[in-house]
Design a protein around this motif. Sequence first.
Motif, mmCIF file in Angstrom:
data_model
loop_
_atom_site.group_PDB
_atom_site.id
_atom_site.type_symbol
_atom_site.label_atom_id
_atom_site.label_comp_id
_atom_site.label_asym_id
_atom_site.label_seq_id
_atom_site.Cartn_x
_atom_site.Cartn_y
_atom_site.Cartn_z
ATOM 1 N N ALA A 123 -13.714 20.945 -0.488
ATOM 2 C CA ALA A 123 -13.796 19.835 0.465
ATOM 3 C C ALA A 123 -14.350 18.578 -0.203
ATOM 4 O O ALA A 123 -13.837 17.470 0.000
ATOM 5 C CB ALA A 123 -14.662 20.238 1.658
ATOM 6 N N ILE A 124 -15.398 18.742 -1.012
ATOM 7 C CA ILE A 124 -15.967 17.593 -1.726
ATOM 8 C C ILE A 124 -14.941 17.008 -2.693
ATOM 9 O O ILE A 124 -14.734 15.786 -2.751
ATOM 10 C CB ILE A 124 -17.247 18.009 -2.483
ATOM 11 N N SER A 125 -14.275 17.860 -3.448
ATOM 12 C CA SER A 125 -13.316 17.386 -4.445
ATOM 13 C C SER A 125 -12.158 16.639 -3.804
ATOM 14 O O SER A 125 -11.777 15.549 -4.250
ATOM 15 C CB SER A 125 -12.794 18.572 -5.267
ATOM 16 N N LEU A 126 -11.576 17.218 -2.755
ATOM 17 C CA LEU A 126 -10.438 16.574 -2.099
ATOM 18 C C LEU A 126 -10.843 15.252 -1.450
ATOM 19 O O LEU A 126 -10.094 14.269 -1.498
ATOM 20 C CB LEU A 126 -9.836 17.513 -1.050
ATOM 21 N N THR A 127 -12.029 15.220 -0.839
ATOM 22 C CA THR A 127 -12.476 13.987 -0.187
ATOM 23 C C THR A 127 -12.695 12.878 -1.201
ATOM 24 O O THR A 127 -12.210 11.754 -1.035
ATOM 25 C CB THR A 127 -13.772 14.243 0.598
ATOM 26 N N VAL A 128 -13.411 13.179 -2.269
ATOM 27 C CA VAL A 128 -13.694 12.162 -3.288
ATOM 28 C C VAL A 128 -12.413 11.717 -3.983
ATOM 29 O O VAL A 128 -12.194 10.518 -4.213
ATOM 30 C CB VAL A 128 -14.714 12.705 -4.306
ATOM 31 N N LEU A 129 -11.534 12.662 -4.299
ATOM 32 C CA LEU A 129 -10.284 12.317 -4.977
ATOM 33 C C LEU A 129 -9.396 11.445 -4.087
ATOM 34 O O LEU A 129 -8.827 10.451 -4.545
ATOM 35 C CB LEU A 129 -9.547 13.596 -5.374
ATOM 36 N N SER A 130 -9.285 11.801 -2.813
ATOM 37 C CA SER A 130 -8.446 11.008 -1.908
ATOM 38 C C SER A 130 -9.013 9.607 -1.704
ATOM 39 O O SER A 130 -8.254 8.625 -1.661
ATOM 40 C CB SER A 130 -8.309 11.726 -0.565
ATOM 41 N N ILE A 131 -10.330 9.485 -1.627
ATOM 42 C CA ILE A 131 -10.937 8.165 -1.454
ATOM 43 C C ILE A 131 -10.753 7.316 -2.707
ATOM 44 O O ILE A 131 -10.514 6.104 -2.619
ATOM 45 C CB ILE A 131 -12.426 8.316 -1.091
ATOM 46 N N GLY B 248 -8.927 3.753 -2.867
ATOM 47 C CA GLY B 248 -9.486 2.536 -3.442
ATOM 48 C C GLY B 248 -8.541 1.868 -4.412
ATOM 49 O O GLY B 248 -8.397 0.632 -4.405
ATOM 50 N N ASP B 249 -7.851 2.655 -5.241
ATOM 51 C CA ASP B 249 -6.869 2.076 -6.165
ATOM 52 C C ASP B 249 -5.739 1.397 -5.411
ATOM 53 O O ASP B 249 -5.288 0.302 -5.778
ATOM 54 C CB ASP B 249 -6.313 3.168 -7.084
ATOM 55 N N ALA B 250 -5.259 2.049 -4.348
ATOM 56 C CA ALA B 250 -4.154 1.473 -3.584
ATOM 57 C C ALA B 250 -4.577 0.211 -2.845
ATOM 58 O O ALA B 250 -3.813 -0.767 -2.781
ATOM 59 C CB ALA B 250 -3.618 2.511 -2.592
ATOM 60 N N PHE C 296 0.833 -1.205 0.000
ATOM 61 C CA PHE C 296 0.000 0.000 0.000
ATOM 62 C C PHE C 296 0.868 1.256 0.000
ATOM 63 O O PHE C 296 0.604 2.212 -0.741
ATOM 64 C CB PHE C 296 -0.925 -0.007 1.215
ATOM 65 N N ARG C 297 1.910 1.273 0.817
ATOM 66 C CA ARG C 297 2.788 2.441 0.867
ATOM 67 C C ARG C 297 3.522 2.667 -0.445
ATOM 68 O O ARG C 297 3.893 3.798 -0.773
ATOM 69 C CB ARG C 297 3.808 2.282 1.998
ATOM 70 N N ALA C 298 3.758 1.573 -1.200
ATOM 71 C CA ALA C 298 4.438 1.715 -2.486
ATOM 72 C C ALA C 298 3.578 2.442 -3.513
ATOM 73 O O ALA C 298 4.099 2.954 -4.512
ATOM 74 C CB ALA C 298 4.842 0.340 -3.021
ATOM 75 N N HIS C 299 2.282 2.489 -3.298
ATOM 76 C CA HIS C 299 1.366 3.219 -4.194
ATOM 77 C C HIS C 299 1.351 4.671 -3.736
ATOM 78 O O HIS C 299 0.685 5.037 -2.767
ATOM 79 C CB HIS C 299 -0.030 2.609 -4.110
ATOM 80 N N LYS C 300 2.093 5.530 -4.429
ATOM 81 C CA LYS C 300 2.265 6.908 -3.976
ATOM 82 C C LYS C 300 0.945 7.672 -3.947
ATOM 83 O O LYS C 300 0.687 8.441 -3.023
ATOM 84 C CB LYS C 300 3.272 7.618 -4.885
ATOM 85 N N GLY C 301 0.118 7.471 -4.960
ATOM 86 C CA GLY C 301 -1.161 8.170 -4.979
ATOM 87 C C GLY C 301 -2.062 7.744 -3.830
ATOM 88 O O GLY C 301 -2.715 8.573 -3.201
ATOM 89 N N GLY C 302 -2.097 6.427 -3.547
ATOM 90 C CA GLY C 302 -2.917 5.938 -2.451
ATOM 91 C C GLY C 302 -2.429 6.416 -1.099
ATOM 92 O O GLY C 302 -3.231 6.764 -0.218
ATOM 93 N N PHE C 303 -1.112 6.455 -0.906
ATOM 94 C CA PHE C 303 -0.563 6.923 0.369
ATOM 95 C C PHE C 303 -0.837 8.405 0.558
ATOM 96 O O PHE C 303 -1.177 8.856 1.662
ATOM 97 C CB PHE C 303 0.938 6.639 0.435
ATOM 98 N N ALA C 304 -0.695 9.185 -0.529
ATOM 99 C CA ALA C 304 -1.034 10.608 -0.453
ATOM 100 C C ALA C 304 -2.529 10.795 -0.182
ATOM 101 O O ALA C 304 -2.926 11.675 0.593
ATOM 102 C CB ALA C 304 -0.634 11.314 -1.749
#
Length: 307
Positions: free
Chosen positions: A280-288, A292-294, A27-35
Amino acid sequence: MTDVSAIPTTLSTKPSRSIIADTWRQFRAHKGGFAGLIVFLFILAVVYIGPLIHRIDPNKIDIRAKNQGPSLAHPFGTDNLGHDMLAQVMAGGRISLAVGFTAMLLALLLGTLVGVTSGYFRRLDGPLMRLTDLFLALPLLPLLLVIIMLFRDTLRAYFGPETGIFILIVFVIGITSWMHTARIVRGDVLAVKRLEYVTAARSSGMREYRIILKHVLPNVMSSIMVSATLGIASAIITESALSFLGLGFPSDFPTWGRLLFDGASFLQITPSRVLWPGLAISLTVLSINYLGDAVRDALDPRILKSR
């Protein structure tokens, strides 16, 4: 004769890593997921811990401070009634996230139940998949609007204006979001039930429900967890759309979508009113979504890690 005890031992005594540690490493190796995890934890901290620092009541009206821009007293500015926007964004985040998590759990329960039943019991596969296709063919947004218009006043009168709308929003989002989870889980169950240990368990006389709980569900859990992360984002987007259309929570019970709806009329006067809840909506949805990918990559044994 060679003395066996004189042969040097070359076997490594290093303990093998646990499944949880290996999953976390991937999971940590997935940079986007960790961010995404860091951003999502930051949003949770602001929403749930922020009110302990910024103690202004989100429903406090101060007409003398209406339509102000960002300042030290009001970092996100104020609205046309003098509400502190930072307090309202934090309060709206708690409601939006609660709707997202609760609706996701309902959709996950329905989707997993339909998917496992359809994939494991062949005689039920056809009817359940046709039911899934029927829900997929329905125009979801008009259906949501009709359900809310029919039952909103009844639930508000029975449970109260806030609790009634919360139950209605969670219910309509949950019963219209389970179909993709059902299809994914069904496909995994069809593959798992053909494996040798499932066949052996069935041949030994083990009851069907025990086979499902002991052998089938643990092997489809990765798909369920991925659907859970993506379901939260989908539920937040749907709730925001309903609130933006004026069919969600009342104005004194703010959510991110409701704040967007209320601030749209004052876009030229105080554009920050729609900036902060929209961000707030954009950051929350994008981070989730990145989460999910990670999670999918970390839990999928077929994905080879070259890192």
